[in-house]
Scaffold this motif. Structure first.
Motif, PDB file in Angstrom:
ATOM      1  N   SER A  64      16.873  -6.333 -15.380  1.00  0.00           N
ATOM      2  CA  SER A  64      16.868  -5.363 -14.287  1.00  0.00           C
ATOM      3  C   SER A  64      15.874  -5.820 -13.226  1.00  0.00           C
ATOM      4  CB  SER A  64      16.487  -3.967 -14.792  1.00  0.00           C
ATOM      5  OG  SER A  64      15.162  -3.957 -15.287  1.00  0.00           O
ATOM      6  N   VAL A  65      16.186  -5.525 -11.978  1.00  0.00           N
ATOM      7  CA  VAL A  65      15.362  -5.913 -10.842  1.00  0.00           C
ATOM      8  C   VAL A  65      14.828  -4.650 -10.175  1.00  0.00           C
ATOM      9  CG1 VAL A  65      15.351  -7.036  -8.589  1.00  0.00           C
ATOM     10  CG2 VAL A  65      16.665  -8.029 -10.469  1.00  0.00           C
ATOM     11  N   MET A  66      13.500  -4.633  -9.931  1.00  0.00           N
ATOM     12  CA  MET A  66      12.880  -3.500  -9.276  1.00  0.00           C
ATOM     13  C   MET A  66      12.051  -3.978  -8.087  1.00  0.00           C
ATOM     14  SD  MET A  66      13.901  -0.783 -10.830  1.00  0.00           S
ATOM     15  CE  MET A  66      12.771   0.417 -10.084  1.00  0.00           C
ATOM     16  N   VAL A  67      12.056  -3.188  -7.017  1.00  0.00           N
ATOM     17  CA  VAL A  67      11.296  -3.486  -5.812  1.00  0.00           C
ATOM     18  C   VAL A  67      10.275  -2.378  -5.604  1.00  0.00           C
ATOM     19  CG1 VAL A  67      11.374  -3.821  -3.316  1.00  0.00           C
ATOM     20  CG2 VAL A  67      13.229  -4.688  -4.755  1.00  0.00           C
ATOM     21  N   LYS A  68       9.026  -2.781  -5.348  1.00  0.00           N
ATOM     22  CA  LYS A  68       7.936  -1.825  -5.142  1.00  0.00           C
ATOM     23  C   LYS A  68       7.076  -2.295  -3.979  1.00  0.00           C
ATOM     24  CE  LYS A  68       3.972   0.278  -7.553  1.00  0.00           C
ATOM     25  NZ  LYS A  68       2.880  -0.147  -6.669  1.00  0.00           N
ATOM     26  N   THR A  69       6.671  -1.381  -3.125  1.00  0.00           N
ATOM     27  CA  THR A  69       5.742  -1.696  -2.042  1.00  0.00           C
ATOM     28  C   THR A  69       4.329  -1.695  -2.592  1.00  0.00           C
ATOM     29  OG1 THR A  69       7.198  -0.634  -0.423  1.00  0.00           O
ATOM     30  CG2 THR A  69       4.921  -1.008   0.245  1.00  0.00           C
ATOM     31  N   ILE A  70       3.615  -2.828  -2.439  1.00  0.00           N
ATOM     32  CA  ILE A  70       2.265  -2.915  -2.994  1.00  0.00           C
ATOM     33  C   ILE A  70       1.180  -2.844  -1.927  1.00  0.00           C
ATOM     34  CG2 ILE A  70       3.053  -4.196  -5.016  1.00  0.00           C
ATOM     35  CD1 ILE A  70       1.789  -6.720  -3.684  1.00  0.00           C
ATOM     36  N   ALA A  71       1.541  -3.008  -0.671  1.00  0.00           N
ATOM     37  CA  ALA A  71       0.550  -2.908   0.400  1.00  0.00           C
ATOM     38  C   ALA A  71       1.276  -2.661   1.719  1.00  0.00           C
ATOM     39  CB  ALA A  71      -0.292  -4.185   0.496  1.00  0.00           C
ATOM     40  N   GLY A  72       0.641  -1.865   2.568  1.00  0.00           N
ATOM     41  CA  GLY A  72       1.232  -1.568   3.856  1.00  0.00           C
ATOM     42  C   GLY A  72       2.006  -0.277   3.877  1.00  0.00           C
ATOM     43  N   LYS A  73       1.529   0.722   3.165  1.00  0.00           N
ATOM     44  CA  LYS A  73       2.231   1.997   3.160  1.00  0.00           C
ATOM     45  C   LYS A  73       1.216   3.130   3.186  1.00  0.00           C
ATOM     46  CE  LYS A  73       2.446   2.555  -1.866  1.00  0.00           C
ATOM     47  NZ  LYS A  73       3.325   2.836  -3.006  1.00  0.00           N
ATOM     48  N   GLY A  74       1.718   4.305   3.462  1.00  0.00           N
ATOM     49  CA  GLY A  74       0.873   5.499   3.445  1.00  0.00           C
ATOM     50  C   GLY A  74       0.048   5.644   4.703  1.00  0.00           C
ATOM     51  N   ALA A  75      -0.488   6.802   4.896  1.00  0.00           N
ATOM     52  CA  ALA A  75      -1.344   7.075   6.049  1.00  0.00           C
ATOM     53  C   ALA A  75      -2.289   8.207   5.698  1.00  0.00           C
ATOM     54  CB  ALA A  75      -0.501   7.462   7.263  1.00  0.00           C
ATOM     55  N   ASN A  76      -3.503   8.085   6.158  1.00  0.00           N
ATOM     56  CA  ASN A  76      -4.459   9.170   6.002  1.00  0.00           C
ATOM     57  C   ASN A  76      -5.420   9.121   7.180  1.00  0.00           C
ATOM     58  OD1 ASN A  76      -6.313   7.119   5.467  1.00  0.00           O
ATOM     59  ND2 ASN A  76      -6.150   7.356   3.250  1.00  0.00           N
ATOM     60  N   ASN A  77      -6.473   9.894   7.106  1.00  0.00           N
ATOM     61  CA  ASN A  77      -7.390   9.977   8.235  1.00  0.00           C
ATOM     62  C   ASN A  77      -8.111   8.662   8.509  1.00  0.00           C
ATOM     63  OD1 ASN A  77      -6.748  12.658   8.614  1.00  0.00           O
ATOM     64  ND2 ASN A  77      -8.400  13.397   7.288  1.00  0.00           N
ATOM     65  N   ASN A  78      -8.122   7.764   7.523  1.00  0.00           N
ATOM     66  CA  ASN A  78      -8.834   6.498   7.684  1.00  0.00           C
ATOM     67  C   ASN A  78      -7.920   5.351   8.099  1.00  0.00           C
ATOM     68  OD1 ASN A  78     -11.336   7.611   6.845  1.00  0.00           O
ATOM     69  ND2 ASN A  78     -10.646   7.485   4.718  1.00  0.00           N
ATOM     70  N   CYS A  79      -6.626   5.598   8.243  1.00  0.00           N
ATOM     71  CA  CYS A  79      -5.672   4.530   8.555  1.00  0.00           C
ATOM     72  C   CYS A  79      -4.663   5.037   9.578  1.00  0.00           C
ATOM     73  CB  CYS A  79      -4.970   4.062   7.286  1.00  0.00           C
ATOM     74  SG  CYS A  79      -3.854   2.664   7.552  1.00  0.00           S
ATOM     75  N   THR A  80      -4.867   4.666  10.816  1.00  0.00           N
ATOM     76  CA  THR A  80      -3.981   5.094  11.896  1.00  0.00           C
ATOM     77  C   THR A  80      -2.889   4.055  12.118  1.00  0.00           C
ATOM     78  OG1 THR A  80      -5.802   6.246  12.979  1.00  0.00           O
ATOM     79  CG2 THR A  80      -3.864   5.744  14.326  1.00  0.00           C
ATOM     80  N   ARG A  81      -1.648   4.520  12.249  1.00  0.00           N
ATOM     81  CA  ARG A  81      -0.522   3.624  12.479  1.00  0.00           C
ATOM     82  C   ARG A  81       0.007   3.788  13.902  1.00  0.00           C
ATOM     83  NH1 ARG A  81       1.826   1.216   8.129  1.00  0.00           N
ATOM     84  NH2 ARG A  81       1.051   1.819   6.093  1.00  0.00           N
ATOM     85  N   ASN A  82       0.616   2.700  14.409  1.00  0.00           N
ATOM     86  CA  ASN A  82       1.272   2.744  15.698  1.00  0.00           C
ATOM     87  C   ASN A  82       2.654   3.367  15.559  1.00  0.00           C
ATOM     88  OD1 ASN A  82      -0.925   1.331  16.952  1.00  0.00           O
ATOM     89  ND2 ASN A  82      -0.139  -0.562  16.045  1.00  0.00           N
ATOM     90  N   PHE A  83       3.330   3.575  16.674  1.00  0.00           N
ATOM     91  CA  PHE A  83       4.627   4.248  16.649  1.00  0.00           C
ATOM     92  C   PHE A  83       5.654   3.487  15.831  1.00  0.00           C
ATOM     93  CE2 PHE A  83       5.048   1.205  20.039  1.00  0.00           C
ATOM     94  CZ  PHE A  83       6.366   0.810  19.994  1.00  0.00           C
TER      95      PHE A  83
END
Length: 224
Positions: free
Chosen positions: A57-76
């Motif tokens: 079986s093959v599984m894909v998981k995001t290990i970095a570059g996800k989520g947002a909180n008060n300490n990590c602002t993302r662009n549009f």
């Protein structure tokens, strides 16, 4: 976040899951560790993804570059520039290429939009364990961020002394020699550069000239 027309034959997106469920958005770089784990630079999702195989079986998981909180602002567009771990959220800007370092168990990332070389550590490589229990840490090794591209040799972001801080300008290709040396194609600078990783990461231009001078001087290769 899915795209692609009815006739395109594929659907882009940002979805973790099994082989048929998972979606990517212009994946570019790929690296494999000694356990057979596959890492993907999912460029337009501004994320690093992990592909594991177990019992066919093959599984894909995001290990970095996800989520947002008060300490990590993302662009549009979802990009950003945040170090940290999975508990605090991390962000990239068009990560392009990857290289696995067997010597240190680091995954090196050319974070092209942020003009940085970054590394991911503490990755759970045990396929028998729950990958969700790993805490992947993202650290900026070289570069000063999207507002400060450049072609300056010097020391990395982990240098607290008053020494020259190194800069990159849209780094793309990368390969680790497995002995603490990492080689980078610094695309917009038109040069090839070497990182000597350690307590104080150091960046050195080894071929080409930052001023795009095409003359071969003092044994330095011509500009690219």
């Amino acid at each position: 976040m899915q795209g692609g027309g009815a006739d395109s034959g594929h659907r882009s997106g940002f979805v973790d899951g099994d082989a048929l469920t998972a979606r990517f958005n212009q994946p570019s770089g790929i690296a494999v560790d000694y356990s057979g784990n596959i890492f993907i630079a999912d460029t337009n999702n501004h994320a690093i993804r992990l592909i594991t195989t177990k019992d066919e079986s093959v599984m894909v998981k995001t290990i970095a570059g996800k989520g947002a909180n008060n300490n990590c602002t993302r662009n549009f567009n979802g990009s950003g520039d945040c170090d940290g771990d999975e508990s605090t959220a991390t962000a990239f800007s068009y990560p392009t290429q990857l290289s696995w370092d067997d010597d240190t168990n680091h995954l090196w990332v050319t974070d092209s939009g942020n003009h940085k070389l970054r590394k991911i550590t503490n990755i759970n490589q045990n396929k028998e364990a729950d990958q969700a229990n790993s805490v992947n840490e993202v650290t900026s090794a070289i570069g000063q961020g999207s507002s400060q591209p450049g072609c300056i040799d010097g020391f990395g972001s982990n240098n607290s002394e008053s020494q020259q801080i190194a800069t990159l300008n849209r780094p793309t290709g990368i390969v680790s020699a497995g002995d603490g040396r990492v080689f980078i194609t610094d695309m917009n600078s038109g040069v090839i550069r070497k990182v000597i990783s350690g307590d104080k990461d150091r960046l050195i231009t080894i071929a080409g000239k930052c001023d795009s001078d095409t003359a071969d001087k003092d044994g330095v290769a011509v500009g690219f």
